[in-house]
Write a protein that holds these residues in place. Sequence first.
Motif, PDB file in Angstrom:
ATOM      1  N   ALA A   1       0.837  -1.193   0.000  1.00 49.02           N
ATOM      2  CA  ALA A   1       0.000   0.000   0.000  1.00 49.02           C
ATOM      3  C   ALA A   1       0.874   1.246   0.000  1.00 49.02           C
ATOM      4  O   ALA A   1       1.802   1.368   0.802  1.00 49.02           O
ATOM      5  CB  ALA A   1      -0.920  -0.010   1.221  1.00 49.02           C
ATOM      6  N   ASN A   2       0.596   2.136  -0.959  1.00 52.04           N
ATOM      7  CA  ASN A   2       1.286   3.428  -1.088  1.00 52.04           C
ATOM      8  C   ASN A   2       2.733   3.310  -1.547  1.00 52.04           C
ATOM      9  O   ASN A   2       3.445   4.324  -1.597  1.00 52.04           O
ATOM     10  CB  ASN A   2       1.237   4.218   0.236  1.00 52.04           C
ATOM     11  N   GLN A   3       3.186   2.115  -1.911  1.00 55.76           N
ATOM     12  CA  GLN A   3       4.568   1.967  -2.363  1.00 55.76           C
ATOM     13  C   GLN A   3       4.695   2.270  -3.858  1.00 55.76           C
ATOM     14  O   GLN A   3       3.781   2.001  -4.641  1.00 55.76           O
ATOM     15  CB  GLN A   3       5.077   0.550  -2.089  1.00 55.76           C
ATOM     16  N   THR A   4       5.838   2.820  -4.234  1.00 50.61           N
ATOM     17  CA  THR A   4       6.163   3.093  -5.631  1.00 50.61           C
ATOM     18  C   THR A   4       7.491   2.418  -5.947  1.00 50.61           C
ATOM     19  O   THR A   4       8.463   2.575  -5.207  1.00 50.61           O
ATOM     20  CB  THR A   4       6.269   4.599  -5.887  1.00 50.61           C
ATOM     21  N   GLY A   5       7.507   1.651  -7.032  1.00 49.90           N
ATOM     22  CA  GLY A   5       8.726   0.934  -7.401  1.00 49.90           C
ATOM     23  C   GLY A   5       8.439  -0.117  -8.446  1.00 49.90           C
ATOM     24  O   GLY A   5       7.640   0.104  -9.363  1.00 49.90           O
ATOM     25  N   VAL A   6       9.093  -1.262  -8.308  1.00 48.66           N
ATOM     26  CA  VAL A   6       8.981  -2.362  -9.263  1.00 48.66           C
ATOM     27  C   VAL A   6       8.472  -3.591  -8.528  1.00 48.66           C
ATOM     28  O   VAL A   6       8.984  -3.942  -7.458  1.00 48.66           O
ATOM     29  CB  VAL A   6      10.334  -2.674  -9.929  1.00 48.66           C
TER      30      VAL A   6
ATOM     31  N   PRO B   1      12.917  -1.005  -5.199  1.00 50.90           N
ATOM     32  CA  PRO B   1      12.737   0.446  -5.347  1.00 50.90           C
ATOM     33  C   PRO B   1      12.672   0.843  -6.818  1.00 50.90           C
ATOM     34  O   PRO B   1      13.057   0.062  -7.697  1.00 50.90           O
ATOM     35  CB  PRO B   1      13.981   1.022  -4.664  1.00 50.90           C
ATOM     36  N   PRO B   2      12.202   2.046  -7.106  1.00 50.28           N
ATOM     37  CA  PRO B   2      12.073   2.480  -8.503  1.00 50.28           C
ATOM     38  C   PRO B   2      13.388   2.372  -9.269  1.00 50.28           C
ATOM     39  O   PRO B   2      14.464   2.638  -8.725  1.00 50.28           O
ATOM     40  CB  PRO B   2      11.620   3.944  -8.378  1.00 50.28           C
ATOM     41  N   THR B   3      13.284   1.978 -10.529  1.00 47.61           N
ATOM     42  CA  THR B   3      14.447   1.868 -11.399  1.00 47.61           C
ATOM     43  C   THR B   3      14.703   3.205 -12.078  1.00 47.61           C
ATOM     44  O   THR B   3      13.776   3.846 -12.577  1.00 47.61           O
ATOM     45  CB  THR B   3      14.230   0.795 -12.468  1.00 47.61           C
ATOM     46  N   THR B   4      15.956   3.623 -12.085  1.00 44.44           N
ATOM     47  CA  THR B   4      16.326   4.844 -12.789  1.00 44.44           C
ATOM     48  C   THR B   4      17.233   4.482 -13.957  1.00 44.44           C
ATOM     49  O   THR B   4      18.055   3.561 -13.870  1.00 44.44           O
ATOM     50  CB  THR B   4      17.054   5.825 -11.860  1.00 44.44           C
ATOM     51  N   TYR B   5      17.064   5.198 -15.063  1.00 48.85           N
ATOM     52  CA  TYR B   5      17.852   4.950 -16.265  1.00 48.85           C
ATOM     53  C   TYR B   5      18.639   6.219 -16.605  1.00 48.85           C
ATOM     54  O   TYR B   5      18.053   7.239 -16.994  1.00 48.85           O
ATOM     55  CB  TYR B   5      16.942   4.559 -17.432  1.00 48.85           C
TER      56      TYR B   5
END
Length: 276
Positions: free
Chosen positions: A77-82, A112-116
């Motif tokens: 809940a409320n998490q942002t990522g993969v 956690p969210p992936t950054t490119y």
Amino acid sequence: MMQSSCWVNGVPAEHISVTDRGLSYGHGVFETLPIEHGTPLLWSLHRARMVSSCQRLGIPIQSVVEAVEQDIRQFLANQTGVLRITITCGEGLRGYRMPDTIVPTRILQYLPPTTYPNEPARVGIKAMLCQQRLGLSPSMAGMKHLNRLEQVLARSEWQTPDLQEGVVCDIDDYVIEGTMSNLFMVKAGELHTPSLDRCGVWGVMRQHLLHLAERESIVLHEGRYRLDDLLASDEVFFCNSLIGIWPLVELSPHSFVIGPVTRKLQALLEASYRVC
């Protein structure tokens, strides 16, 4: 921000039984998708592919899907990522025979969210033609099953950071997809993508982009294409659920421009996320 986490059958864990058929035989499927504030993006498409693939593999799925959705609500809940969801056929005895009673294993992994770096969606990427070929298996075509050794071998063909993807053909030398993505070509303003009836993955982003293109009356073609067809294209791009759309600017020694159809689809994709 939550760090990497894993749940097995609704319990925090990082291990499964050595008798699990997903480990022994690759008997299972997986979905990898972005999650924003607890909401998995394009979930209806991922869910449909997961259900269809499990049914094709003889894995009872309906109660598992409901449990997965409950896990997401409870743990993310409320998490942002993969989010990676893996469903296997569960534990079984030695041998290929299906267990008399199948109790699927469900695994949720959060990252956690992936950054490119270097903004590949904006500036485009360089790719190579892989020597590894995809075998033909119509009965397995389209599924995101756990047997991904062909993709592993294809991806192992380069280590340099200036290459971000590889074009993979089948054993008949038809262009199929990228190592981790689906492939689109644009010719004279019309969209082309390889048929995936003999091998390859029916990507969720591919499906979503086909829907967006159809809605915008962009002419669509699915067919069998050789490397020469790709090289003769006006625009080429790769796509998957995590990267969105990455335009191809170089398949050495050939170069491509990032054209209007690619940019339009990127804008349509971004707009579609805002209304999810």
